[in-house]
Design an enzyme around this catalytic site. Structure first.
Site, PDB file in Angstrom:
ATOM      1  N   GLN B 137     -13.193  -6.975 -18.038  1.00 26.17           N
ATOM      2  CA  GLN B 137     -13.545  -8.001 -17.063  1.00 26.17           C
ATOM      3  C   GLN B 137     -14.253  -7.404 -15.847  1.00 26.17           C
ATOM      4  O   GLN B 137     -15.423  -7.671 -15.616  1.00 26.17           O
ATOM      5  CB  GLN B 137     -12.299  -8.772 -16.635  1.00 26.17           C
ATOM      6  CG  GLN B 137     -12.591  -9.860 -15.607  1.00 26.17           C
ATOM      7  CD  GLN B 137     -11.332 -10.614 -15.208  1.00 26.17           C
ATOM      8  OE1 GLN B 137     -10.660 -11.225 -16.036  1.00 26.17           O
ATOM      9  NE2 GLN B 137     -11.007 -10.563 -13.928  1.00 26.17           N
ATOM     10  N   THR B 138     -13.549  -6.583 -15.061  1.00 24.30           N
ATOM     11  CA  THR B 138     -14.125  -6.101 -13.795  1.00 24.30           C
ATOM     12  C   THR B 138     -15.374  -5.251 -14.016  1.00 24.30           C
ATOM     13  O   THR B 138     -15.519  -4.586 -15.036  1.00 24.30           O
ATOM     14  CB  THR B 138     -13.110  -5.266 -13.005  1.00 24.30           C
ATOM     15  OG1 THR B 138     -12.600  -4.254 -13.849  1.00 24.30           O
ATOM     16  CG2 THR B 138     -11.979  -6.116 -12.488  1.00 24.30           C
ATOM     17  N   GLY B 177      -8.835  -0.450 -18.957  1.00 25.09           N
ATOM     18  CA  GLY B 177      -8.022   0.587 -19.584  1.00 25.09           C
ATOM     19  C   GLY B 177      -8.193   0.565 -21.085  1.00 25.09           C
ATOM     20  O   GLY B 177      -8.328  -0.505 -21.684  1.00 25.09           O
ATOM     21  N   ARG B 310      21.878  16.940  -1.323  1.00 27.25           N
ATOM     22  CA  ARG B 310      21.296  17.696  -0.222  1.00 27.25           C
ATOM     23  C   ARG B 310      22.221  17.674   0.987  1.00 27.25           C
ATOM     24  O   ARG B 310      22.716  16.625   1.386  1.00 27.25           O
ATOM     25  CB  ARG B 310      19.945  17.080   0.159  1.00 27.25           C
ATOM     26  CG  ARG B 310      19.184  17.822   1.255  1.00 27.25           C
ATOM     27  CD  ARG B 310      18.630  19.116   0.756  1.00 27.25           C
ATOM     28  NE  ARG B 310      17.734  19.766   1.707  1.00 27.25           N
ATOM     29  CZ  ARG B 310      17.195  20.968   1.498  1.00 27.25           C
ATOM     30  NH1 ARG B 310      17.456  21.631   0.383  1.00 27.25           N
ATOM     31  NH2 ARG B 310      16.391  21.504   2.386  1.00 27.25           N
ATOM     32  N   GLN B 330      19.173   8.136   7.650  1.00 23.81           N
ATOM     33  CA  GLN B 330      18.907   8.144   6.208  1.00 23.81           C
ATOM     34  C   GLN B 330      19.353   6.805   5.601  1.00 23.81           C
ATOM     35  O   GLN B 330      18.606   6.184   4.833  1.00 23.81           O
ATOM     36  CB  GLN B 330      19.666   9.315   5.549  1.00 23.81           C
ATOM     37  CG  GLN B 330      19.256   9.644   4.123  1.00 23.81           C
ATOM     38  CD  GLN B 330      18.031  10.550   4.044  1.00 23.81           C
ATOM     39  OE1 GLN B 330      17.411  10.879   5.061  1.00 23.81           O
ATOM     40  NE2 GLN B 330      17.681  10.963   2.841  1.00 23.81           N
ATOM     41  N   ARG B 333      17.051   3.940   6.345  1.00 22.70           N
ATOM     42  CA  ARG B 333      15.798   3.926   5.596  1.00 22.70           C
ATOM     43  C   ARG B 333      16.057   3.630   4.125  1.00 22.70           C
ATOM     44  O   ARG B 333      15.271   2.943   3.475  1.00 22.70           O
ATOM     45  CB  ARG B 333      15.090   5.281   5.741  1.00 22.70           C
ATOM     46  CG  ARG B 333      14.622   5.552   7.165  1.00 22.70           C
ATOM     47  CD  ARG B 333      14.350   7.030   7.399  1.00 22.70           C
ATOM     48  NE  ARG B 333      13.117   7.487   6.764  1.00 22.70           N
ATOM     49  CZ  ARG B 333      12.788   8.771   6.608  1.00 22.70           C
ATOM     50  NH1 ARG B 333      13.619   9.720   6.999  1.00 22.70           N
ATOM     51  NH2 ARG B 333      11.649   9.098   6.046  1.00 22.70           N
ATOM     52  N   GLU B 424      -4.491  -7.667 -10.913  1.00 26.47           N
ATOM     53  CA  GLU B 424      -3.933  -9.020 -11.060  1.00 26.47           C
ATOM     54  C   GLU B 424      -3.850  -9.741  -9.724  1.00 26.47           C
ATOM     55  O   GLU B 424      -2.858 -10.419  -9.424  1.00 26.47           O
ATOM     56  CB  GLU B 424      -2.547  -8.960 -11.716  1.00 26.47           C
ATOM     57  CG  GLU B 424      -2.575  -8.646 -13.192  1.00 26.47           C
ATOM     58  CD  GLU B 424      -3.343  -9.664 -14.009  1.00 26.47           C
ATOM     59  OE1 GLU B 424      -3.220 -10.857 -13.717  1.00 26.47           O
ATOM     60  OE2 GLU B 424      -4.079  -9.241 -14.909  1.00 26.47           O
ATOM     61  N   ASP B 426      -5.600  -8.942  -5.688  1.00 29.25           N
ATOM     62  CA  ASP B 426      -5.373  -8.093  -4.520  1.00 29.25           C
ATOM     63  C   ASP B 426      -4.308  -8.740  -3.636  1.00 29.25           C
ATOM     64  O   ASP B 426      -4.330  -9.954  -3.405  1.00 29.25           O
ATOM     65  CB  ASP B 426      -6.680  -7.941  -3.744  1.00 29.25           C
ATOM     66  CG  ASP B 426      -6.481  -7.185  -2.451  1.00 29.25           C
ATOM     67  OD1 ASP B 426      -6.609  -5.954  -2.489  1.00 29.25           O
ATOM     68  OD2 ASP B 426      -6.181  -7.814  -1.423  1.00 29.25           O
TER      69      ASP B 426
END
Lengths: 664, 664
Positions: B137-138, B177, B310, B330, B333, B424, B426
């Site tokens: 397509q693109t 693809g 860690r 931590q 986030r 699919e 933007d």
């Protein structure tokens, strides 16, 4: 159609003199000239081509890097470049290499922590590159917390030597650049053990490889730690792993400027002030801020130029589609980043002044401004690197699908840049250091301490706690005083709120841990204020050149108002502005975009990046994007043959329904 | 120390039953079983090893992908897997390949747009993989705007054929693809020209390569478009470039379900409703939302487990350092991302219900809910993919320096995921579609139209315009009703504010363009409300299993309150809540983190990811990170030799000051 400038129309729209802006960006005519000369020297030399870099397998990439480093050094000597020129020359080669660590960390470590005799012995060797050095600090199990390093350096008074040893797996040195395959020497950080005591972490010069055949010396195990994020990017660097099995070095290879170990193994502190270390940190971090503005400027150049070339939707009567830069959503994402590049640039220029100021004071034994200088460089390092990393990825997205191709230059720019958020102080850890300084400053206000420098505004505590923004119309947001007051009020009130919350904890360290997310936000507010205020200060200077000041004022306003909009929660939560004033700020920001639009390409041209340095087909100076993208595709190794390797083994048996017969 | 579970202590802390949570995550026992079986089938087969993937040069990576695809197909047939099982099996191979497009785009395109005869002819061939297809397509110059495609399909009544042609460079197909090196056929989108008229863009089945020797057919030029972002990642896919020089295909290879071209070249619209296309879009986008939750869950698993392994700072009296997951920064986030994974999962499960509902209605010729379904899938696609892309990079940063190594798995996960923000639809373009729908819904309120589905809340316009949040204490934010009302109020008031601003423009399209940044923000607010409300709805269902509901409630609150905090500017600007209530929300959020903390590892174990699928040393189930990182380093090709290739040419002459003699 070589030689045609597809962006000429854009360039004609500019309302300011690009050549003058280049001088503003580089700081002076002299700095511009050096950068311009070095960039062009590199760009015009085919050895430094970056064209196929993202396609190279690691070994080929690494060998190519060795070649560029050797050839670069050869050219530096042939051309008799000054130290400053040589540094720029290496920058424009734009391929991370062992030389970065040799010149940027190994030599400065010896210079900063070595004695005069050590300087005399080691610096000439390093400066002629008769030895190549790295900086071996972090370990597999230890990063931010330097005091937690496990490598030991035990003094043996019998032989007058230190025994360097890696007692555990996690004590293996891990990450040092240039270590994996190249360095002959390293400044190795290890716990000094002497006299049965642990004297903390110090630096030692350790030879790692033979100068004759490059094999690791006995007891030394070294390797490369493997692939890192991205194509090309930091994979040109041999970040390494290193462990020691009782490796002996002479006593005089401990860097002894601050602490001396005697023949008997006794430790003596010298009278060199320990604060000097902070001076070095200020230096390193100010270069990181300056580098952030450069990385951001590259991403913004690519996204801006391509946004002018790319057209999508909006065709009227079969005419061309709309340039995507004309969409307000594109402007609302892109122009704040363009403004940030300039904002960070001026913050960096101011930091380099600050570094000189601090250095002068240190030499006069005046340490009074050091905590403030340390806090603001830490904060600006964190703010600008995080913003730049995010911005590069945003610029990539702004280029749509084609931004995902390596030939856009953006994937590599992102991958090579993001470590800046982690090295030289993790960005969150740094924000908490800033917060600690802010809270301390607030706590000392009542005792009459007059805060100075970037926290001077806190001295106007009473005013900032009760003031109300006087903005009534959108245009009022163009006044620097309106902007400054809003940012100061927000930053101060957030710091005060943190201090008040902290005071409710019996144990202040527990409180600090519990409230760390709030504290980090307060630190960001303070750092954004610094960037805004340094931009405003910059505009108070005389800046020559047609239209320069006007467009810089616009960029300053865009930076400030877009930051305000993005963080309007802070401004509203602290009642620094009203919802109505927040809406006016966004309206004004939209108007400002219309002033940026015609100047956009000229504003990125002012960075003076060569096509070589940009390394991006989408960001080409001439805008000739599509034919060059098309041509570049055919250089992909998979296109060496029309039918791919693997067809006979895998595709044909699949199509012919003969997989049961195939050897898989 | 194989077989030791270094995270056992963490697992013991969990307050809920992990096996029950797995069923909740996968949606049913049956779905869990299929996923579990397929994942283990792939993980246990050495052919599917991903170990050295990020080190492979492109050609080797591509050949390896061909092998996995062929072998995978062989196994699928040997094991007699159902279509559903085979799809999962391919998912867990976890290496983008031409098969993704063949099964995911080529076959569905024929099924959706082809006539019954076309189904009969082409589907059996494709389903047996006797042909391999892509979706072309693109084009180089055309992405989002499908109607702007340039490729032409001109009907030639003399021969009863279409002539497929690429009239310009920018009309080259670009990105599909599987096209570059593998596909034998493609569904090619081109402008239908017949009768001297342009009938817009339609799909055509075009053979591209010989089924005998795989060479491109006459008039067909094909290649791979080159390296894309990251190591491994999408470079296993042959995204391609394709151009046609007057290639002829029989008339019956135009997909004619919606529009027929007769022998004479006349066009006739069929009575198949065009809205069916939207049904397909709803389907594709709901799978993207579901995939987002999976990608996010992988990143969060790695960051959570490694944050427990860690340790840094905080050692008391020489004891171990603090696990980094115990730091509030931590948690602040990481835990919102963990909560987002669950939130997106439930949004995806609800969307799959919505798809069924829409399909049932379409079959009954009821198109009434389609616009709303279309808007909410577009919006959720945008919201969840943007959030997931950012979250993967944040998880990488949460792993500190080691997250930058490819062996952490996160660089590849990021690079392979980010295209979801662009393909699919933007993400920004989609938000504007949602905004258009919202503004329309608001405009119809006065005419008594009762909004339904995800915009039903807008029916309570009067209440939402004047209501005030009743939250007085932090705990009040735990009530779903408090959360829901705040999110509804914010979303509605933002949509109304946009509508009001729009009404001030004489030309509404100009207004829409000018205000697009505001509109996008209003769309985000609406989409976040959907996610929150679907999570709350989910918790109204009976959910069996010890402690499951309790911890899901906590996650729902964490998702809602962290979103509220992040966007508190919206909530405050619309006066949906007060600054005091915003502060209480953040306080409550901090308390919630303490409830997530002991369950963190169990919550990521519930995703049931195999170590193979995670592909991360940092995220290993057993937590045995450091020895495995150390071992992995030695597999780096650069470590094949102690002295690197290039030493003699470049390093030795440099050290020996003999570069002037060297050949460079």
């Amino acid at each position: 159609m070589e030689g045609v400038d597809y962006l000429a129309q854009e360039r004609n729209k500019a309302g300011f003199d690009v050549d003058s802006m280049k001088i503003v960006w580089y700081g002076s005519q002299r700095d511009f000239d050096i950068n311009d000369r070095m960039a062009k020297l590199v760009a015009s030399d085919p050895v430094f081509s970056k064209e196929n870099r993202t396609m190279l397998p690691r070994k080929d990439l690494f060998k190519n890097t060795l070649k560029k480093a050797a050839y670069g050094w050869k050219r530096i000597r042939e051309l008799n470049l000054t130290f400053e020129e040589a540094t720029k020359f290496r920058t424009y080669i734009d391929q991370p290499a062992f030389t970065d660590l040799h010149w940027g960390m190994f030599i400065p470590a010896i210079r900063g922590q070595g004695t005069d005799e050590q300087h005399k012995k080691w610096l000439p060797l390093a400066q002629k590159m008769q030895i190549i050095g790295c900086y071996a600090q972090t370990e597999l199990g230890h990063g931010s917390n330097v005091q937690g390093l496990e490598t030991t350096a035990t003094f043996d008074p019998k032989t007058d030597e230190f025994v360097i040893h890696s007692p555990t797996l996690t004590s293996s040195k891990w990450w040092p650049g240039g270590l994996g395959k190249v360095s002959t020497h390293g400044v190795v950080y290890a716990r000094l053990l002497t006299d049965g005591q642990d004297h903390g972490v110090h630096g030692f010069i350790v030879q790692l490889r033979s100068l004759e055949d490059h094999t690791p010396l006995p007891g030394v195990t070294i390797g490369d730690i493997g692939m890192k994020f991205g194509n090309g990017a930091y994979n040109s660097m041999d970040n390494g792993v290193l462990s020691f099995d009782h490796v002996r070095i002479p006593r005089d290879q401990m860097l002894m400027r601050v602490l001396q170990v005697s023949r008997e193994g006794k430790c003596t502190q010298s009278d060199v002030p320990r604060q000097l270390i902070y001076g070095t940190m200020v230096y390193v971090r100010q270069t990181i801020v300056s580098d952030a503005s450069v990385a951001l400027s590259r991403a913004v150049t690519i996204a801006t130029r391509y946004s002018c070339v790319r057209r999508q939707f909006g065709s009227q009567n079969g005419g061309p589609e709309t340039q995507v830069i004309d969409y307000k959503t594109q402007q609302n994402r892109l122009f704040p980043l363009l403004a940030s590049a300039y904002a960070f640039r001026f913050a960096g220029q101011w930091l380099s002044w600050l570094y000189k100021d601090v250095t002068d004071k240190l030499q006069a034994n005046d340490f009074s401004t050091l905590p403030e200088a340390h806090a603001c460089t830490a904060g600006l390092k964190s703010l600008t690197t995080s913003a730049t990393a995010d911005a590069i990825e945003e610029c990539r997205k702004l280029c749509g699908g084609h931004g995902y191709l390596c030939t856009s230059g953006l994937p590599e720019l992102f991958a090579v840049y993001v470590p800046a958020c982690t090295y030289e102080g993790d960005n969150v850890v740094l924000l908490l250091q800033v917060a600690r300084f802010l809270v301390k400053t607030v706590s000392q206000l009542s005792s009459g301490n007059k805060p100075a420098g970037t926290v001077a505004y806190m001295g106007r505590a009473e005013h900032l706690m009760k003031c109300r923004s006087s903005v009534e119309r959108a245009e009022d947001w163009l006044k620097p005083s309106s902007i400054l007051e809003a940012f100061e009020t927000r930053a101060f009130r957030m710091a005060v709120a943190c201090s008040q919350s902290l005071s409710q904890f019996a144990n202040s360290e527990e409180g600090f841990a519990e409230l760390s997310a709030d504290l980090a936000e307060a630190a960001i507010a303070h750092c954004q204020l610094i960037v805004v205020s340094k931009f405003i200060d910059k505009l108070k200077e005389p800046i020559p050149g047609k239209g320069i000041k006007q467009i810089l004022e616009v960029l300053c306003q865009v930076y400030a108002l877009s930051t305000l909009h993005k963080h309007q929660g802070d401004f509203l939560a602290t009642a620094s502005i009203t919802p109505k004033q927040a809406a006016l700020a966004f309206t004004q920001l939209r108007h400002l975009y219309s002033q940026v639009r015609p100047n956009a390409v000229a504003l990125v041209d002012s960075f003076n990046h060569t096509d070589h340095y940009l390394g991006s087909i989408l960001g080409r100076y001439d805008g000739n994007v599509y034919p060059k993208l098309y041509d570049a595709a055919w250089k992909e190794p998979l296109n060496d043959t029309v039918v791919p390797d693997g067809y006979k083994e895998y595709i044909r048996p699949l199509l012919k329904n003969q997989l049961h017969l195939a050897k898989l």
